[in-house]
Design an enzyme around this catalytic site. Sequence first.
Site, PDB file in Angstrom:
ATOM      1  N   LYS A  80       0.860  -1.178   0.000  1.00  0.00           N
ATOM      2  CA  LYS A  80       0.000   0.000   0.000  1.00  0.00           C
ATOM      3  C   LYS A  80       0.894   1.225   0.000  1.00  0.00           C
ATOM      4  O   LYS A  80       2.044   1.160   0.456  1.00  0.00           O
ATOM      5  CB  LYS A  80      -0.861  -0.010   1.279  1.00  0.00           C
ATOM      6  CG  LYS A  80      -2.136   0.769   1.185  1.00  0.00           C
ATOM      7  CD  LYS A  80      -3.304  -0.062   0.689  1.00  0.00           C
ATOM      8  CE  LYS A  80      -4.574   0.758   0.645  1.00  0.00           C
ATOM      9  NZ  LYS A  80      -5.741  -0.001   0.218  1.00  0.00           N
ATOM     10  N   GLY A 180     -23.414   4.308   4.752  1.00  0.00           N
ATOM     11  CA  GLY A 180     -22.547   4.853   3.708  1.00  0.00           C
ATOM     12  C   GLY A 180     -23.038   4.512   2.320  1.00  0.00           C
ATOM     13  O   GLY A 180     -22.866   3.385   1.852  1.00  0.00           O
ATOM     14  N   GLY A 182     -22.036   5.575  -0.669  1.00  0.00           N
ATOM     15  CA  GLY A 182     -21.069   6.110  -1.629  1.00  0.00           C
ATOM     16  C   GLY A 182     -20.915   5.167  -2.814  1.00  0.00           C
ATOM     17  O   GLY A 182     -21.876   4.511  -3.239  1.00  0.00           O
ATOM     18  N   VAL A 184     -19.522   2.227  -3.267  1.00  0.00           N
ATOM     19  CA  VAL A 184     -19.852   0.816  -3.072  1.00  0.00           C
ATOM     20  C   VAL A 184     -21.262   0.669  -2.483  1.00  0.00           C
ATOM     21  O   VAL A 184     -22.071  -0.119  -2.987  1.00  0.00           O
ATOM     22  CB  VAL A 184     -18.818   0.123  -2.150  1.00  0.00           C
ATOM     23  CG1 VAL A 184     -19.192  -1.338  -1.932  1.00  0.00           C
ATOM     24  CG2 VAL A 184     -17.419   0.226  -2.739  1.00  0.00           C
TER      25      VAL A 184
HETATM   26  P1  NAD Z   1     -17.023   6.385  -0.636  1.00  0.00           P
HETATM   27  O1  NAD Z   1     -16.216   7.481  -0.044  1.00  0.00           O
HETATM   28  O2  NAD Z   1     -17.476   6.517  -2.050  1.00  0.00           O
HETATM   29  O3  NAD Z   1     -18.336   6.124   0.242  1.00  0.00           O
HETATM   30  C1  NAD Z   1     -18.336   6.164   1.623  1.00  0.00           C
HETATM   31  C2  NAD Z   1     -19.628   6.840   2.054  1.00  0.00           C
HETATM   32  O4  NAD Z   1     -19.753   6.774   3.463  1.00  0.00           O
HETATM   33  C3  NAD Z   1     -19.677   8.320   1.661  1.00  0.00           C
HETATM   34  O5  NAD Z   1     -20.870   8.569   0.933  1.00  0.00           O
HETATM   35  C4  NAD Z   1     -19.653   9.037   3.008  1.00  0.00           C
HETATM   36  O6  NAD Z   1     -20.391  10.238   2.981  1.00  0.00           O
HETATM   37  C5  NAD Z   1     -20.275   8.002   3.921  1.00  0.00           C
HETATM   38  N1  NAD Z   1     -19.944   8.160   5.332  1.00  0.00           N
HETATM   39  C6  NAD Z   1     -18.743   8.511   5.897  1.00  0.00           C
HETATM   40  N2  NAD Z   1     -18.843   8.531   7.232  1.00  0.00           N
HETATM   41  C7  NAD Z   1     -20.111   8.170   7.522  1.00  0.00           C
HETATM   42  C8  NAD Z   1     -20.820   8.000   8.745  1.00  0.00           C
HETATM   43  N3  NAD Z   1     -20.261   8.225   9.920  1.00  0.00           N
HETATM   44  N4  NAD Z   1     -22.112   7.612   8.685  1.00  0.00           N
HETATM   45  C9  NAD Z   1     -22.706   7.402   7.502  1.00  0.00           C
HETATM   46  N5  NAD Z   1     -22.083   7.539   6.306  1.00  0.00           N
HETATM   47  C10 NAD Z   1     -20.813   7.925   6.328  1.00  0.00           C
HETATM   48  O7  NAD Z   1     -16.161   5.054  -0.427  1.00  0.00           O
HETATM   49  P2  NAD Z   1     -16.374   3.646  -1.134  1.00  0.00           P
HETATM   50  O8  NAD Z   1     -15.425   3.539  -2.252  1.00  0.00           O
HETATM   51  O9  NAD Z   1     -17.817   3.417  -1.365  1.00  0.00           O
HETATM   52  O10 NAD Z   1     -15.861   2.672   0.005  1.00  0.00           O
HETATM   53  C11 NAD Z   1     -16.656   2.391   1.147  1.00  0.00           C
HETATM   54  C12 NAD Z   1     -15.874   1.526   2.123  1.00  0.00           C
HETATM   55  O11 NAD Z   1     -15.499   0.313   1.489  1.00  0.00           O
HETATM   56  C13 NAD Z   1     -14.571   2.154   2.615  1.00  0.00           C
HETATM   57  O12 NAD Z   1     -14.346   1.741   3.934  1.00  0.00           O
HETATM   58  C14 NAD Z   1     -13.534   1.543   1.700  1.00  0.00           C
HETATM   59  O13 NAD Z   1     -12.259   1.511   2.315  1.00  0.00           O
HETATM   60  C15 NAD Z   1     -14.087   0.158   1.527  1.00  0.00           C
HETATM   61  N6  NAD Z   1     -13.642  -0.491   0.294  1.00  0.00           N
HETATM   62  C16 NAD Z   1     -13.887   0.089  -0.910  1.00  0.00           C
HETATM   63  C17 NAD Z   1     -13.459  -0.533  -2.072  1.00  0.00           C
HETATM   64  C18 NAD Z   1     -13.728   0.064  -3.433  1.00  0.00           C
HETATM   65  O14 NAD Z   1     -13.530  -0.626  -4.442  1.00  0.00           O
HETATM   66  N7  NAD Z   1     -14.205   1.295  -3.519  1.00  0.00           N
HETATM   67  C19 NAD Z   1     -12.777  -1.768  -2.008  1.00  0.00           C
HETATM   68  C20 NAD Z   1     -12.568  -2.352  -0.749  1.00  0.00           C
HETATM   69  C21 NAD Z   1     -13.002  -1.697   0.399  1.00  0.00           C
END
Ligand code: NAD
Length: 361
Positions: A80, A180, A182, A184
Site C-alpha cells: 500500500k 454509507g 457512496g 460501493v
Molecule cells: P465512498 O467514499 O465513495 O463512500 C463512503 C460513504 O460513506 C460516503 O458517501 C460518506 O459520505 C459516507 N460516510 C462517511 N462517514 C459516515 C458516517 N459516519 N455515517 C454514515 N455515512 C458515512 O467510499 P467507497 O469507495 O464506497 O468505500 C466504502 C468503504 O469500502 C470504505 O471503507 C472503503 O475503504 C471500503 N472499500 C472500498 C473498495 C472500493 O472498491 N471502492 C474496495 C474495498 C473496500
Amino acid sequence: MSVFSHSAYDKHEQVAFFQDAKSGLKAIIAVHNTNLGPSLGGCRMWPYVDDGEALNDVLRLSRGMTYKSAMAGLRLGGGKSVIIGDPRQDKTPELLRAMGEFINTLSGRYITAEDSGTSVADMQVIGETTEYVSGLFAGSEYGGDPSPSTAYGVFVGLKAAAQHRWGKTDLSGLKVSIQGMGNVGFRLGKLLKEAGAELFVTDIFQDNIDRSVNELGAIAVTADEIFDLDVDLFAPCAMGAILNDDTIARLKVGAIAGAANNQLAEECHAAVLREKGILYAPDYVINAGGIIDVYYQQRGDYDAAEVRAHIEEIGNTMQEVFERADNTGETTAHVADRIAEERFGHHSVPSAENKSGTVAA
Ligand code: NAD
C-alpha cells in the site's frame, strides 16, 4: 518514530520513504509480503496529522492487502502507499508524476491503484511515469473503477451470509441496513433492491441519502440511528472501527456483511459478535471484488466474464469460513486469518521469483 518496533509492523519486507521538494510530495510505500506475487494495493492520499499516523496507516493497510489477496486466490502480495496531503488542495499532476517515479524505485515489487483520495484519472497521471499502476484500464467493465466489482463481491458474500444464518437463498423481504451510500454502498443497495431486499440507509451527505430514497426506495435514518434498527443484516460501507463496544451492544441484527475495511475496532470484537449470535463476514474476504478486478486489469487480458466468475468465488470462500468457524468454535475473523496465512505462508522467506512487477496468472 520507530519502524521495526512499531506496533503495526508485522514482518513487512520493505518500508520506503520519499520526498520530492519540487512537487511537495511526501509519501510512504509499505510492502508487507510478496510470497505469492508482487504487492498490489491502493495509493491513499490523506491529510495525516503527522508522519506517525501515515506510517501506522500504511503498515496496517499493506498487511491487510496480503490477507485480502491470499483469500481471493490471487497471485499477488500485499502493499500500500500513502501520500501525506489534502487531496482537494495538494494534489497536482507534478505530485502524481513524482509518485510514479517513487513507485519505479521499487522495480515492480509494488503496483499501485486508486484508493481514498485518488481516482482513475489520478492513476492515469501516475501512469505517465510508471508502468506499475493498475485500475486505469479503459477496457475493463467500468473503465478502471473497482467499486462496482467490490459491490458485486459484497452482494455475493452477503448472500452466503444470509444462507448460512437463515438458510435463505432468496433475499426478498430481508431487511438490510447500509451505512454509507457512496461508490460501493449505493451499488450494493441497487443489487439488493433488485433481489427484493428492504433497505434502510444512512450517509453524512444529504444528496447520497436523497439518491438512495428516490432511486432505490430506501428508508433514510440518521447516522446514529443506523445501529438501533430492528433489521436482519447490517452492511457497513463507510469507515473502519464501527464494530466496537458501543455499537455492538446496540445492534439487533443477525448478520454483518459490508464493504468497509477494518470494521472491527479491536480483534476481541469478533468474539463479542460471536457471543451475541451475530454472524460476521470478515471484511477483507467480502470486499475483495475490487482487488480481483484490478488484478485482471494489471494482467492485461481482462475478460469481464472471467472477472465476474472469480468474484463469485467469494461466496464459496465465505461459506468455507463460516463452516470452519462452526466446526472449531473460533470466530470467523480468526478462521479467515488462519486460512490466509496458510495460503501466503506467513513465516516463510519470500522467494526471489515472486518479486518482479509482472502479475502471473
Ligand atoms: P465512498 O467514499 O465513495 O463512500 C463512503 C460513504 O460513506 C460516503 O458517501 C460518506 O459520505 C459516507 N460516510 C462517511 N462517514 C459516515 C458516517 N459516519 N455515517 C454514515 N455515512 C458515512 O467510499 P467507497 O469507495 O464506497 O468505500 C466504502 C468503504 O469500502 C470504505 O471503507 C472503503 O475503504 C471500503 N472499500 C472500498 C473498495 C472500493 O472498491 N471502492 C474496495 C474495498 C473496500
